[in-house]
Scaffold this motif. Structure first.
Motif, mmCIF file in Angstrom:
data_model
loop_
_atom_site.group_PDB
_atom_site.id
_atom_site.type_symbol
_atom_site.label_atom_id
_atom_site.label_comp_id
_atom_site.label_asym_id
_atom_site.label_seq_id
_atom_site.Cartn_x
_atom_site.Cartn_y
_atom_site.Cartn_z
ATOM 1 N N GLY A 42 -10.634 5.326 10.158
ATOM 2 C CA GLY A 42 -10.303 4.198 9.304
ATOM 3 C C GLY A 42 -8.959 3.615 9.687
ATOM 4 N N PRO A 43 -8.687 2.394 9.241
ATOM 5 C CA PRO A 43 -7.377 1.794 9.531
ATOM 6 C C PRO A 43 -6.245 2.642 8.948
ATOM 7 C CG PRO A 43 -8.919 0.138 8.723
ATOM 8 C CD PRO A 43 -9.569 1.468 8.519
ATOM 9 N N GLU A 44 -5.187 2.848 9.748
ATOM 10 C CA GLU A 44 -3.999 3.573 9.307
ATOM 11 C C GLU A 44 -2.878 2.586 9.054
ATOM 12 O OE1 GLU A 44 -3.402 7.742 11.439
ATOM 13 O OE2 GLU A 44 -3.672 6.114 12.876
ATOM 14 N N PHE A 45 -2.262 2.667 7.895
ATOM 15 C CA PHE A 45 -1.194 1.755 7.523
ATOM 16 C C PHE A 45 0.037 1.950 8.405
ATOM 17 C CE2 PHE A 45 1.610 -0.706 5.037
ATOM 18 C CZ PHE A 45 2.760 0.017 4.789
ATOM 19 N N LEU A 46 0.592 0.839 8.873
ATOM 20 C CA LEU A 46 1.831 0.889 9.655
ATOM 21 C C LEU A 46 3.003 0.309 8.868
ATOM 22 C CD1 LEU A 46 0.617 -0.204 13.219
ATOM 23 C CD2 LEU A 46 1.084 2.112 12.380
ATOM 24 N N THR A 47 2.846 -0.958 8.424
ATOM 25 C CA THR A 47 3.946 -1.598 7.726
ATOM 26 C C THR A 47 3.449 -2.775 6.909
ATOM 27 O OG1 THR A 47 6.207 -2.458 7.993
ATOM 28 C CG2 THR A 47 4.560 -3.199 9.585
ATOM 29 N N TYR A 48 4.307 -3.252 6.013
ATOM 30 C CA TYR A 48 3.901 -4.272 5.045
ATOM 31 C C TYR A 48 5.086 -5.178 4.715
ATOM 32 C CZ TYR A 48 3.902 -5.335 -0.038
ATOM 33 O OH TYR A 48 4.068 -5.908 -1.268
ATOM 34 N N PHE A 49 4.807 -6.469 4.665
ATOM 35 C CA PHE A 49 5.810 -7.486 4.327
ATOM 36 C C PHE A 49 5.379 -8.232 3.068
ATOM 37 C CE2 PHE A 49 8.425 -7.704 8.162
ATOM 38 C CZ PHE A 49 7.617 -7.062 9.094
ATOM 39 N N GLN A 50 6.352 -8.553 2.249
ATOM 40 C CA GLN A 50 6.139 -9.551 1.215
ATOM 41 C C GLN A 50 7.111 -10.680 1.548
ATOM 42 O OE1 GLN A 50 4.837 -8.706 -2.646
ATOM 43 N NE2 GLN A 50 6.351 -10.005 -3.639
ATOM 44 N N ASN A 51 6.540 -11.839 1.839
ATOM 45 C CA ASN A 51 7.328 -12.943 2.411
ATOM 46 C C ASN A 51 8.019 -12.421 3.671
ATOM 47 O OD1 ASN A 51 6.540 -14.763 0.301
ATOM 48 N ND2 ASN A 51 7.957 -13.639 -1.032
ATOM 49 N N GLU A 52 9.324 -12.579 3.807
ATOM 50 C CA GLU A 52 9.987 -12.121 5.030
ATOM 51 C C GLU A 52 10.518 -10.695 4.923
ATOM 52 O OE1 GLU A 52 10.896 -14.584 3.134
ATOM 53 O OE2 GLU A 52 12.977 -14.280 2.496
ATOM 54 N N ALA A 53 10.417 -10.098 3.769
ATOM 55 C CA ALA A 53 10.975 -8.759 3.553
ATOM 56 C C ALA A 53 9.980 -7.661 3.940
ATOM 57 C CB ALA A 53 11.376 -8.611 2.094
#
Lengths: 113, 112
Positions: A42-53
């Motif tokens: 399954g897909p493994e989470f790497l990173t996440y942005f909200q807007n530019e943060a």
């Protein structure tokens, strides 16, 4: 809007080289995610942005990986000094902050020789 | 670590047979989503369940969320060849993490 776009679709590189992937999310989506998927997993989470943060990074994301979303629109994922273990499909997804439903792009497949 | 497991890993059925995949989390989930990935494709959202014990139907697909919000199931009645693909459950761990954790997936093959 044609959905989430990723570029390039395929990248073959030699071990030790740097690679960069680009993701253009759905325009009204303020959240952007990077996942990695290997065959049969399954897909493994790497990173996440909200807007530019950049709000969250997985422990899977070593120092060789860096992601940016400078103006809160498109994002780039750079892998420095690639290793054979980096070979995978890199998936980008976006969502609105309300819905939390991910719309995935077609992915960028990386092969490290 | 926090994990979401799915069983079976793979199932091969004859067209017209039913299919069920089960999803189990090591921690409580605030909600659960199901995605389908066709061979060579990318995951596509199917449904989201939020309430404990919730059941939702989409035509031949029935989705359930467990009472303890730690497990879920997807049942397909009378499979068709168009159902071929890998089905993933994904959840927001009830720890405040803001990214989905995906299960390992169940690959469905339907024999015509």
């Amino acid at each position: 809007d044609t959905g989430v776009s990723q570029d390039p679709r395929h990248k073959i590189t030699k071990r030790g080289q740097n690679v960069t992937f680009r993701c253009d999310p759905i325009s009204e989506h303020n959240r952007l995610y990077w996942y990695r998927q290997t065959l049969g997993q399954g897909p493994e989470f790497l990173t996440y942005f909200q807007n530019e943060a950049q709000l969250e990074k997985s422990r899977l994301l070593s120092d060789r990986f860096s992601a940016e979303r400078p103006k809160g629109s498109f994002s780039t994922l750079e892998i420095q000094r690639t290793e054979q273990g980096d070979s995978a499909m890199y998936l980008c997804a976006s969502s609105t902050s309300g819905a939390n439903v991910l719309t995935f792009g077609a992915g960028s497949r990386l092969t490290v020789l | 670590g926090q994990q979401v497991m799915q069983i079976p890993q793979y199932q091969h059925v004859q067209e017209g047979e039913d299919f069920t995949t089960y999803c189990n989390s090591s921690t409580t989930l605030s909600n659960i989503q199901w995605y389908k990935q066709r061979p060579g494709g990318h995951p596509v959202f199917l449904i989201q369940l939020v309430k404990s014990g919730e059941v939702k139907k989409q035509k031949r697909l029935t989705f359930q969320f467990g009472e303890a919000k730690k497990n879920s199931s997807l049942h397909i009645t009378a499979t068709q060849t168009t159902d071929v693909g890998t089905y993933f459950c994904a959840g927001f761990m009830d720890t405040g993490r803001r990214a989905l954790t995906f299960g390992s997936g169940t690959r469905l093959q339907v024999q015509p």
